[in-house]
Structures are given as C-alpha cells and as structure tokens.
Write an enzyme that holds these catalytic residues in place. Structure first.
Site, PDB file in Angstrom:
ATOM      1  N   HIS A  56       0.848  -1.192   0.000  1.00  0.00           N
ATOM      2  CA  HIS A  56       0.000   0.000   0.000  1.00  0.00           C
ATOM      3  C   HIS A  56       0.883   1.241   0.000  1.00  0.00           C
ATOM      4  O   HIS A  56       2.103   1.141   0.109  1.00  0.00           O
ATOM      5  CB  HIS A  56      -0.978  -0.019   1.170  1.00  0.00           C
ATOM      6  CG  HIS A  56      -0.354   0.063   2.528  1.00  0.00           C
ATOM      7  ND1 HIS A  56       0.385  -0.970   3.077  1.00  0.00           N
ATOM      8  CD2 HIS A  56      -0.344   1.050   3.465  1.00  0.00           C
ATOM      9  CE1 HIS A  56       0.800  -0.626   4.291  1.00  0.00           C
ATOM     10  NE2 HIS A  56       0.372   0.602   4.534  1.00  0.00           N
ATOM     11  N   HIS A  58       1.406   3.981   1.952  1.00  0.00           N
ATOM     12  CA  HIS A  58       1.930   4.744   3.081  1.00  0.00           C
ATOM     13  C   HIS A  58       3.456   4.838   3.023  1.00  0.00           C
ATOM     14  O   HIS A  58       4.144   3.876   2.661  1.00  0.00           O
ATOM     15  CB  HIS A  58       1.480   4.132   4.404  1.00  0.00           C
ATOM     16  CG  HIS A  58       0.035   4.386   4.697  1.00  0.00           C
ATOM     17  ND1 HIS A  58      -0.684   3.667   5.619  1.00  0.00           N
ATOM     18  CD2 HIS A  58      -0.846   5.300   4.176  1.00  0.00           C
ATOM     19  CE1 HIS A  58      -1.926   4.109   5.675  1.00  0.00           C
ATOM     20  NE2 HIS A  58      -2.053   5.100   4.807  1.00  0.00           N
ATOM     21  N   ASP A  60       5.854   4.815   5.133  1.00  0.00           N
ATOM     22  CA  ASP A  60       6.716   3.880   5.868  1.00  0.00           C
ATOM     23  C   ASP A  60       6.786   2.511   5.196  1.00  0.00           C
ATOM     24  O   ASP A  60       7.493   1.623   5.678  1.00  0.00           O
ATOM     25  CB  ASP A  60       6.286   3.759   7.335  1.00  0.00           C
ATOM     26  CG  ASP A  60       4.903   3.150   7.505  1.00  0.00           C
ATOM     27  OD1 ASP A  60       4.001   3.483   6.713  1.00  0.00           O
ATOM     28  OD2 ASP A  60       4.714   2.341   8.439  1.00  0.00           O
ATOM     29  N   HIS A  61       6.086   2.372   4.061  1.00  0.00           N
ATOM     30  CA  HIS A  61       6.151   1.143   3.262  1.00  0.00           C
ATOM     31  C   HIS A  61       6.738   1.379   1.869  1.00  0.00           C
ATOM     32  O   HIS A  61       7.115   0.417   1.200  1.00  0.00           O
ATOM     33  CB  HIS A  61       4.765   0.526   3.130  1.00  0.00           C
ATOM     34  CG  HIS A  61       4.201   0.050   4.432  1.00  0.00           C
ATOM     35  ND1 HIS A  61       4.087  -1.283   4.765  1.00  0.00           N
ATOM     36  CD2 HIS A  61       3.752   0.735   5.514  1.00  0.00           C
ATOM     37  CE1 HIS A  61       3.584  -1.390   5.983  1.00  0.00           C
ATOM     38  NE2 HIS A  61       3.371  -0.182   6.452  1.00  0.00           N
ATOM     39  N   HIS A 114      -7.406  -0.866   5.529  1.00  0.00           N
ATOM     40  CA  HIS A 114      -6.381   0.052   6.045  1.00  0.00           C
ATOM     41  C   HIS A 114      -6.203   1.200   5.064  1.00  0.00           C
ATOM     42  O   HIS A 114      -6.205   2.373   5.447  1.00  0.00           O
ATOM     43  CB  HIS A 114      -5.078  -0.712   6.248  1.00  0.00           C
ATOM     44  CG  HIS A 114      -3.952   0.109   6.787  1.00  0.00           C
ATOM     45  ND1 HIS A 114      -3.958   0.649   8.059  1.00  0.00           N
ATOM     46  CD2 HIS A 114      -2.766   0.467   6.228  1.00  0.00           C
ATOM     47  CE1 HIS A 114      -2.834   1.312   8.252  1.00  0.00           C
ATOM     48  NE2 HIS A 114      -2.098   1.221   7.152  1.00  0.00           N
ATOM     49  N   ASP A 131      -0.252  -4.043   6.332  1.00  0.00           N
ATOM     50  CA  ASP A 131      -0.919  -3.526   7.530  1.00  0.00           C
ATOM     51  C   ASP A 131      -2.388  -3.929   7.594  1.00  0.00           C
ATOM     52  O   ASP A 131      -3.194  -3.238   8.216  1.00  0.00           O
ATOM     53  CB  ASP A 131      -0.815  -1.999   7.569  1.00  0.00           C
ATOM     54  CG  ASP A 131       0.577  -1.502   7.905  1.00  0.00           C
ATOM     55  OD1 ASP A 131       1.474  -2.332   8.143  1.00  0.00           O
ATOM     56  OD2 ASP A 131       0.777  -0.271   7.918  1.00  0.00           O
ATOM     57  N   HIS A 169       4.680  -4.800  10.976  1.00  0.00           N
ATOM     58  CA  HIS A 169       5.024  -4.057  12.196  1.00  0.00           C
ATOM     59  C   HIS A 169       5.123  -5.008  13.383  1.00  0.00           C
ATOM     60  O   HIS A 169       4.422  -6.022  13.446  1.00  0.00           O
ATOM     61  CB  HIS A 169       3.970  -2.994  12.512  1.00  0.00           C
ATOM     62  CG  HIS A 169       3.942  -1.853  11.552  1.00  0.00           C
ATOM     63  ND1 HIS A 169       4.741  -0.739  11.709  1.00  0.00           N
ATOM     64  CD2 HIS A 169       3.225  -1.651  10.430  1.00  0.00           C
ATOM     65  CE1 HIS A 169       4.497   0.105  10.716  1.00  0.00           C
ATOM     66  NE2 HIS A 169       3.584  -0.423   9.924  1.00  0.00           N
TER      67      HIS A 169
END
Length: 259
Positions: A56, A58, A60-61, A114, A131, A169
């Site tokens: 996805h 985001h 942090d990915h 998410h 996530d 995570h």
C-alpha cells in the site's frame, strides 16, 4: 516457503519490518519504507535485488523505493489503484507475480480497509499482508470501511491454518494487551501472551504468526463469538446487529485502548 527460500526481517524506524525474500544470491524486498537498512542487508549478505513489492501507499512502506532504484533498477510491484513511488507493475486482484530468479509465484489478494487499495501477496504457504492483518490485531481504518476490513480479514482467514503470516510491524504485545481486555478467558490467548512476551524480552521478532494462531487468538477474527458480541455491545451501549457491527466496535475500542 520452500526450504531454500528465506524471509528475513530488516528493521526500520521504531517498529517496521521490511521483509526480504531471498534464495541463493537473489532477493526481493517487501514494503521498503527506508532504503538504507535494506542496502546494508543486501551488501552484507551479497544479495542481488531483483524486485520490490509494495502492499500500500503509506510512506513507511514505500519511502525507500526511489533510493533503492538508484542502486538497483528493478521492477516495482504494487496496487494499481494507489500511487506507489517508482511503480512499473500495477497489480489487481487475482494477478500472479512471477519471480523467476527465486522460482517463486505470488498471488495478489485485494484486502482493502487500512487503505482503499491495499493488497497482500500469498504463495507457497506464506502471506505478506502489510498492515491488514497483524499478529493479534488488524490495521487502522484510514481509508476503508469496517465492512471492507472485516471482509478482507475473513478472506485471509480462509487460507490454510498453517499459512505463515508476515505483517509489517512489531505491534504484537500491544495487540495482545488489547485482546486480553476483550477475550481474557481465552486459554490460547493467555498462552500466546506468555510466549510472545518471552520473545520480546530477548529482542526476538514475534513474527511470523500463522492463520491458525490468529483464528484462535485475534479478536478481529473472532467477532462471531458470543463473548465478543457481549463485550462490544457493553462498550457500545446498544445491541449490535451483526458481526461487522461487532468488528467496528472492537476496532473503535482498540483505537482508544490504553493498557
């Protein structure tokens, strides 16, 4: 996965796991939010990167995609409906990602909730779910609806019980604390709490999990149980019509939960 395919977590930020799938001298990286730890790992292990997979959009990915491409000009796979840095291979539900260097095929599963276009990758007994599904928990609903997330989780729960679950995570202990608050009489959950706390006490990852373990201990996969209905209805102060309403209440409870 196959006995000669390895999945290794590369830690990033405070609690992210960037999964590196490697076989022989070749590697694929999943959700590289930060390029530098990945580059160090690849160089230390003498691995050649052959693809980037993203679940996805985001940061942090995906934040390390472009920096990795400066060193390794490889294809970037990701959900077609989201904006992914460097994407070259947009994916839809039912697509198959073929990684010939690893002799590995991964099936693409749409799992919105998410984010609106979140996908997961499944192959040879392993699930890379970003996530969406966490160990003893699930992702926050930033873009999707409770019905979408509940449907996505139900889809993942239909995979074989021995499917290894690689989420992105290290949230397990916090998720277990919440799970115990709503399902505290569950002996499987009590035992899981003991095991996972022992792992974290010596800085070991709690992952991978398994679909069977999640079905036994994850409250978001257990919304059909009367005990969780009662907890959710007590918190909501009203009767709840169905399992999706229970899921929505549990997710709201988790959002404000403090151990």
């Amino acid at each position: 996965m196959h006995s000669d395919i390895f999945l290794t977590p590369v830690r990033a930020f405070t609690d992210n796991y960037i999964w590196v799938i490697h076989r022989g001298n070749f590697a694929v990286v999943v959700d590289p939010g930060d390029a530098q730890p990945v580059i160090r790992f690849l160089r230390d292990k003498h691995l050649q990167l052959v693809a980037i997979l993203t679940t996805h959009h985001h940061a942090d990915h995906t934040g390390g995609n472009l920096a990795l491409l400066e060193h390794y000009p490889v294809p970037v796979y990701g959900p077609a409906s989201e904006t992914i840095p460097g994407i070259t291979q947009p994916l839809h539900d039912g697509d198959i990602v073929s990684l010939p260097e690893l002799m590995l095929d991964l099936h693409v599963l749409n799992v919105p909730g998410h984010t609106a276009g979140h996908i997961a990758y499944y192959g040879t007994g392993s699930l890379l779910c970003g996530d969406t599904l966490f160990a003893a928990g699930c992702g926050r609903l930033f873009e999707g609806t409770p019905a979408q997330m509940a449907t996505s989780l139900a889809r993942l729960a239909q995979l074989p019980d021995d499917t290894a679950v690689y989420c992105a995570h290290e949230y397990t202990l916090a998720n277990i604390d919440f799970a115990l608050s709503v399902d505290g009489a569950n002996p499987a959950l009590i035992e899981r709490a003991r095991i996972e706390r022992e792992k974290r006490a010596v800085d070991l990852p709690t992952l991978p999990s398994s679909i069977g373990l999640e079905k036994a201990t994850n409250p978001f996969l257990r919304c059909h149980l009367s005990a969780l209905h009662k907890v959710a209805e007590t918190w909501a102060g009203q009767s709840l019509a169905d399992d999706i309403a229970v899921f929505a209440a549990l997710r709201e409870m988790k959002n404000v939960f403090r151990a």
